[in-house]
Design an enzyme around this catalytic site. Structure first.
Site, PDB file in Angstrom:
ATOM      1  N   LEU A  32       0.854  -1.202   0.000  1.00  0.00           N
ATOM      2  CA  LEU A  32       0.000   0.000   0.000  1.00  0.00           C
ATOM      3  C   LEU A  32       0.880   1.240   0.000  1.00  0.00           C
ATOM      4  CD1 LEU A  32      -2.497  -1.055   2.809  1.00  0.00           C
ATOM      5  CD2 LEU A  32      -2.957  -1.010   0.341  1.00  0.00           C
ATOM      6  N   ARG A  83      -4.436  -6.001   5.140  1.00  0.00           N
ATOM      7  CA  ARG A  83      -3.505  -6.313   6.218  1.00  0.00           C
ATOM      8  C   ARG A  83      -4.142  -7.086   7.368  1.00  0.00           C
ATOM      9  NH1 ARG A  83       0.857  -2.140   7.794  1.00  0.00           N
ATOM     10  NH2 ARG A  83       1.626  -4.181   8.443  1.00  0.00           N
ATOM     11  N   HIS A  90      -0.186   7.553   9.817  1.00  0.00           N
ATOM     12  CA  HIS A  90      -0.128   6.997  11.160  1.00  0.00           C
ATOM     13  C   HIS A  90       0.412   8.093  12.080  1.00  0.00           C
ATOM     14  CE1 HIS A  90       0.295   2.610   9.613  1.00  0.00           C
ATOM     15  NE2 HIS A  90      -0.870   2.706  10.220  1.00  0.00           N
ATOM     16  N   ILE A 123       6.772   2.582   0.111  1.00  0.00           N
ATOM     17  CA  ILE A 123       5.432   2.085   0.459  1.00  0.00           C
ATOM     18  C   ILE A 123       5.051   2.542   1.885  1.00  0.00           C
ATOM     19  CG2 ILE A 123       5.294   0.172  -1.182  1.00  0.00           C
ATOM     20  CD1 ILE A 123       6.173  -1.689   1.123  1.00  0.00           C
ATOM     21  N   CYS A 153       7.990   1.006  11.943  1.00  0.00           N
ATOM     22  CA  CYS A 153       7.056   0.008  11.388  1.00  0.00           C
ATOM     23  C   CYS A 153       7.694  -1.382  11.251  1.00  0.00           C
ATOM     24  CB  CYS A 153       6.573   0.427   9.997  1.00  0.00           C
ATOM     25  SG  CYS A 153       6.033   2.123   9.869  1.00  0.00           S
TER      26      CYS A 153
HETATM   27  N1  GLY Z   1       2.415   0.271   3.246  1.00  0.00           N
HETATM   28  C1  GLY Z   1       2.272   0.284   4.632  1.00  0.00           C
HETATM   29  C2  GLY Z   1       0.872   0.497   5.012  1.00  0.00           C
HETATM   30  O1  GLY Z   1       0.201   1.260   4.337  1.00  0.00           O
HETATM   31  O2  GLY Z   1       0.359  -0.067   5.940  1.00  0.00           O
END
Ligand code: GLY
Length: 253
Positions: free
Chosen positions: A18, A85, A161, A242, A248
């Protein structure tokens, strides 16, 4: 202090992760190389690192931080807001069972990703974002409070985030970008501003006194060094493509 970290190797599908970054697709081989150096950096900071195998069906699964919140007292499984996810959570459970006598999970009524959660001592700031909503955040706060910990929600307008825009460096220092600089919830902290052209570096990582920073952000590096911290740069170009930052890529506890 942290003693351990859990990471997950990138998978070939990382090219389909993503993203909002508009920087092109990651190079899988280079992502693996950068990931290995990230593991080395954690080890240099004294952590024992558990490396989980790649999950071929989950492009973003190397961003293991989002699927669980680990504290000294409890492990909480999250419920990601990103549809692609959600399945990652089941795969982290077994790994956590090796270190925690039990894990607790939030329900599927709300959602939360721990990239939205910033630990400051025994308090946890939870950003409300497209990935974390009030129901999910309140469930996490309820679980934390059972273990003598506290949490509060943070309203946000711009960030993917919470930790995309802020990192706690201990000693009352926040590395911050954009809306966090003037956010009333963080007024009590010393805020070190990350300039707009280095905003990716706002996601940096305190590990046992050393700050890991993404490579290639010299002004932020200098600002952190001027505060007296030891620093370690890690090349992160393939994860930046990404929307993934240093925090993370691991669960630290
Ligand atoms: N690509 C990391 C996320 O959007 O969760």
């Amino acid at each position: 202090m942290f003693t351990r970290a859990i990471v997950r190797k990138p998978c070939e599908a990382i090219v389909n992760g993503l993203t909002t970054a508009n920087l092109g697709a990651p190079d899988y081989a280079l992502a693996c190389e950068q990931h290995q150096d990230y593991v080395t950096a954690l080890q240099e900071c004294g952590l024992q690192v558990t490396e989980l195998p790649a999950l071929k069906d989950y492009p973003d699964s190397c961003f293991v931080e989002d699927v669980a919140l680990l504290t000294q007292h409890c492990a909480i499984l999250t419920h990601p807001g990103a549809l692609s996810r959600k399945g990652e959570v089941a795969y982290i459970t077994a790994a956590l069972n090796a270190f925690y006598s039990s894990t607790q999970a939030i329900s599927d009524k709300g959602h939360a990703e721990a990239g939205d959660i910033m630990m400051v001592g025994s308090h946890f700031y939870i950003g409300l974002s497209e990935r974390t909503n009030l129901i999910g955040a309140n469930e996490i706060i309820r679980i934390l409070s059972k273990h003598g910990l506290s949490g509060s929600t943070v309203k946000m307008k711009e960030l993917l985030h919470l930790k995309t825009g802020v990192s706690y460096l201990e000693n009352n220092n926040l590395l911050a970008y954009g809306e966090i600089m003037s956010h009333p919830d963080f007024a009590e902290y010393r805020r070190i501003e990350v300039h707009e052209d280095e905003q990716y570096a706002a996601n940096s990582l305190w590990i046992n006194g050393t700050i890991l920073l993404p490579k290639g952000f010299p002004n932020t590096l200098k600002a952190v060094q001027q505060l007296g911290y030891e620093t370690r740069e890690v090349a992160m170009s393939e994860f930046q493509k990404i929307d993934g930052g240093l925090s993370c890529l691991s669960l630290r506890f």
